[in-house]
Design an enzyme around this catalytic site. Structure first.
Site, PDB file in Angstrom:
ATOM      1  CB  SER A   1      -0.411   4.267  10.905  1.00 58.02           C
ATOM      2  OG  SER A   1      -0.441   6.071  10.285  1.00 58.02           O
TER       3      SER A   1
ATOM      4  CE1 TYR B   1      -3.638   1.446   6.629  1.00 60.45           C
ATOM      5  CE2 TYR B   1      -4.025   3.229   7.986  1.00 60.45           C
ATOM      6  CZ  TYR B   1      -3.168   2.464   7.138  1.00 60.45           C
ATOM      7  OH  TYR B   1      -1.951   2.773   6.410  1.00 60.45           O
TER       8      TYR B   1
HETATM    9  N1  LIG Z   1       1.789   6.141   1.823  1.00 56.17           N
HETATM   10  C1  LIG Z   1       1.446   6.527   3.373  1.00 56.17           C
HETATM   11  O1  LIG Z   1       0.851   7.897   4.362  1.00 56.17           O
HETATM   12  C2  LIG Z   1       1.480   5.755   4.860  1.00 56.17           C
HETATM   13  C3  LIG Z   1       0.600   6.672   5.994  1.00 56.17           C
HETATM   14  C4  LIG Z   1       1.113   5.543   7.038  1.00 56.17           C
HETATM   15  C5  LIG Z   1       1.858   3.710   6.772  1.00 56.17           C
HETATM   16  N2  LIG Z   1       1.567   3.954   6.446  1.00 56.17           N
HETATM   17  C6  LIG Z   1       1.741   2.534   5.788  1.00 56.17           C
HETATM   18  O2  LIG Z   1       3.542   1.893   5.446  1.00 56.17           O
HETATM   19  C7  LIG Z   1       3.707   0.103   4.840  1.00 56.17           C
HETATM   20  C8  LIG Z   1       3.433   1.208   3.323  1.00 56.17           C
HETATM   21  O3  LIG Z   1       2.811   1.696   2.423  1.00 56.17           O
HETATM   22  P1  LIG Z   1       2.666   2.373   1.190  1.00 56.17           P
HETATM   23  O4  LIG Z   1       2.406   4.225   1.069  1.00 56.17           O
HETATM   24  O5  LIG Z   1       4.180   2.700   0.366  1.00 56.17           O
HETATM   25  O6  LIG Z   1       2.093   1.769   0.073  1.00 56.17           O
HETATM   26  P2  LIG Z   1       1.481   0.839  -1.733  1.00 56.17           P
HETATM   27  O7  LIG Z   1       2.560   2.375  -2.138  1.00 56.17           O
HETATM   28  O8  LIG Z   1       0.395   0.644  -1.198  1.00 56.17           O
HETATM   29  O9  LIG Z   1       2.703  -0.244  -2.034  1.00 56.17           O
HETATM   30  C9  LIG Z   1       2.004  -0.866  -0.491  1.00 56.17           C
HETATM   31  C10 LIG Z   1       3.425  -2.481  -1.527  1.00 56.17           C
HETATM   32  O10 LIG Z   1       2.976  -3.513  -0.891  1.00 56.17           O
HETATM   33  C11 LIG Z   1       3.315  -4.691  -1.489  1.00 56.17           C
HETATM   34  N3  LIG Z   1       1.519  -5.017  -1.516  1.00 56.17           N
HETATM   35  C12 LIG Z   1       0.507  -4.764  -1.384  1.00 56.17           C
HETATM   36  N4  LIG Z   1      -0.286  -6.025  -1.511  1.00 56.17           N
HETATM   37  C13 LIG Z   1       0.219  -6.639  -0.686  1.00 56.17           C
HETATM   38  C14 LIG Z   1      -0.036  -7.847  -0.922  1.00 56.17           C
HETATM   39  N5  LIG Z   1      -1.519  -8.761  -0.523  1.00 56.17           N
HETATM   40  N6  LIG Z   1       0.907  -8.698  -0.527  1.00 56.17           N
HETATM   41  C15 LIG Z   1       2.151  -8.889  -0.844  1.00 56.17           C
HETATM   42  N7  LIG Z   1       2.686  -7.129  -1.280  1.00 56.17           N
HETATM   43  C16 LIG Z   1       1.627  -7.106  -0.983  1.00 56.17           C
HETATM   44  C17 LIG Z   1       2.586  -3.233  -2.749  1.00 56.17           C
HETATM   45  O11 LIG Z   1       3.424  -4.412  -3.940  1.00 56.17           O
HETATM   46  P3  LIG Z   1       2.450  -5.212  -4.509  1.00 56.17           P
HETATM   47  O12 LIG Z   1       0.913  -4.472  -5.990  1.00 56.17           O
HETATM   48  O13 LIG Z   1       3.201  -6.018  -6.003  1.00 56.17           O
HETATM   49  O14 LIG Z   1       2.393  -6.450  -4.199  1.00 56.17           O
HETATM   50  C18 LIG Z   1       4.094  -2.733  -2.504  1.00 56.17           C
HETATM   51  O15 LIG Z   1       5.318  -2.690  -2.584  1.00 56.17           O
HETATM   52  C19 LIG Z   1       1.977   0.439   4.777  1.00 56.17           C
HETATM   53  O16 LIG Z   1       1.740  -0.503   5.684  1.00 56.17           O
HETATM   54  C20 LIG Z   1       0.855   1.453   5.342  1.00 56.17           C
HETATM   55  O17 LIG Z   1      -0.184   1.047   6.574  1.00 56.17           O
HETATM   56  C21 LIG Z   1       1.148   4.857   5.393  1.00 56.17           C
END
Ligand SMILES: NC(=O)c1ccc[n+]([C@@H]2O[C@H](COP(=O)([O-])OP(=O)(O)OC[C@H]3O[C@@H](n4cnc5c(N)ncnc54)[C@H](OP(=O)(O)O)[C@@H]3O)[C@@H](O)[C@H]2O)c1
Length: 308
Positions: free
Chosen positions: A188, A201
């Site tokens: 991130s 985080y």
């Molecule tokens: N969105 C942003 O703006 C942003 C910015 C910077 C970095 N990131 C990073 O990008 C990555 C993905 O983020 P996202 O925004 O796409 O998140 P998200 O929409 O909340 O999706 C998270 C995914 O991970 C799975 N998951 C969550 N907790 C889990 C666990 N304990 N075990 C196994 N699977 C799990 C969820 O599926 P289930 O609930 O089905 O398990 C879902 O498929 C993360 O590492 C986040 O830190 C995101």
């Protein structure tokens, strides 16, 4: 007179150096975000299968679908079997690729990995996307103001850091044997510098960045690429599906653009919009800290708070 000439030469060298650095940054930005739209690495060269953690929504789902669109079969790993089946069916119907699903909860610590390793045994894995990550409710609060029940220290550490390390330990040996492989770790922008009020985080994302860069150096000569992707805002569940605009990317656009950068850089914000935002934040990182603090505690800005 001699001193004047000496200072003039030093000044000219410094200006030349700054100009060269600026030119190099522009060239890197051009190749990473624009040239990569035309000349892309054929991701199939790494192997038949890609493994994506956290693959049922947001950035992980978008990566899984984009990888399938580019010709790879995909192993999807997440907690919910129902959601895994749904995404697997979508991929098979839309792109005609094979899928395999593994149910796992990455907050669970070291005990979950033997089962994952067993399920992956014998599969020709060319690409691993370590995407799974979690934040916590009550983020944007001072460290002690987040109750233990919400901070969930070991769960965040397990999900954001242990998963990257353990999944890499599982797939890397075969990649090294074959002399080819790609590991993408989703960090991130928050891992690029200290962001107060998101301390835990933020620190986990610093880990993702550093382990990626170290592993890339260690294994590049063995044919392995390790890339850290550091997004800013992407519209997903984590960001409450905020509205997509010039600053906020949709997950699918983000994954497509970020995958184009493979082979061009080992550290990227993933897309040109996030690259530019990161550049601006870098210029004003002291200001970011002060603003974050002012938004929280209007009358408690310490004098020694980050003065650069
Ligand atoms: N969105 C942003 O703006 C942003 C910015 C910077 C970095 N990131 C990073 O990008 C990555 C993905 O983020 P996202 O925004 O796409 O998140 P998200 O929409 O909340 O999706 C998270 C995914 O991970 C799975 N998951 C969550 N907790 C889990 C666990 N304990 N075990 C196994 N699977 C799990 C969820 O599926 P289930 O609930 O089905 O398990 C879902 O498929 C993360 O590492 C986040 O830190 C995101």
């Amino acid at each position: 007179m001699d001193l004047m000439w000496g200072l003039a030469v030093v000044g000219a060298v410094c200006i030349g150096w700054i100009l060269l650095k600026m030119l190099w940054t522009c060239w890197c930005g051009f190749t990473t975000f624009f040239l990569s739209e035309i000349w892309r690495v054929d991701l199939k060269k790494y192997g038949k299968w890609a493994v994506v953690t956290g693959a049922t929504s947001g950035i992980g789902r978008a990566y899984a679908k984009e990888l399938a669109r580019r010709g790879l079969d995909v192993v999807l790993i997440s907690r919910s079997n129902e959601k895994l089946q749904m995404v697997a069916e979508e991929i098979e119907a839309e792109y005609g690729r094979r899928t395999l699903t593994i149910q796992a909860d990455f907050t669970g610590g070291g005990s979950i990995y033997p089962a994952i390793e067993e399920a992956l045994r014998g599969i020709d894995i060319g690409i691993l996307v370590n995407n799974v990550g979690m934040s916590y409710s009550g983020s944007f609060s001072q460290f002690l103001d987040v109750p233990d029940s919400e901070l969930k220290i070991s769960q965040v550490v397990n999900c954001n850091m242990l998963s990257v390390t353990q999944m890499t330990r599982i797939v890397l040996p075969d990649m090294v044997k074959r002399g080819s492989g790609l590991i993408i770790n989703i960090g991130s922008e928050i891992g690029a510098r200290p962001y107060p009020f998101l301390s835990l985080y933020c620190a986990t994302k610093v880990f993702v960045r550093y382990i990626s860069l170290c592993l890339d150096s260690e294994y590049r000569s063995k044919g392995i690429t390790v890339q850290c992707v550091a997004p800013l805002l992407v519209s997903t569940n984590m960001t409450f599906n905020c509205r997509v605009n010039g600053l906020v990317k949709s997950a699918s656009d983000f994954a497509r653009e970020a995958l184009n950068t493979v082979g061009y850089t080992n550290y990227t914000n993933g897309c040109v919009s996030h690259g530019l935002q990161s550049f601006v934040l870098k210029l004003g990182s002291g200001l970011v800290h002060r603003l974050a603090y002012l938004m929280k505690k209007p009358r408690e800005v310490p004098e020694n708070l980050h003065k650069d």
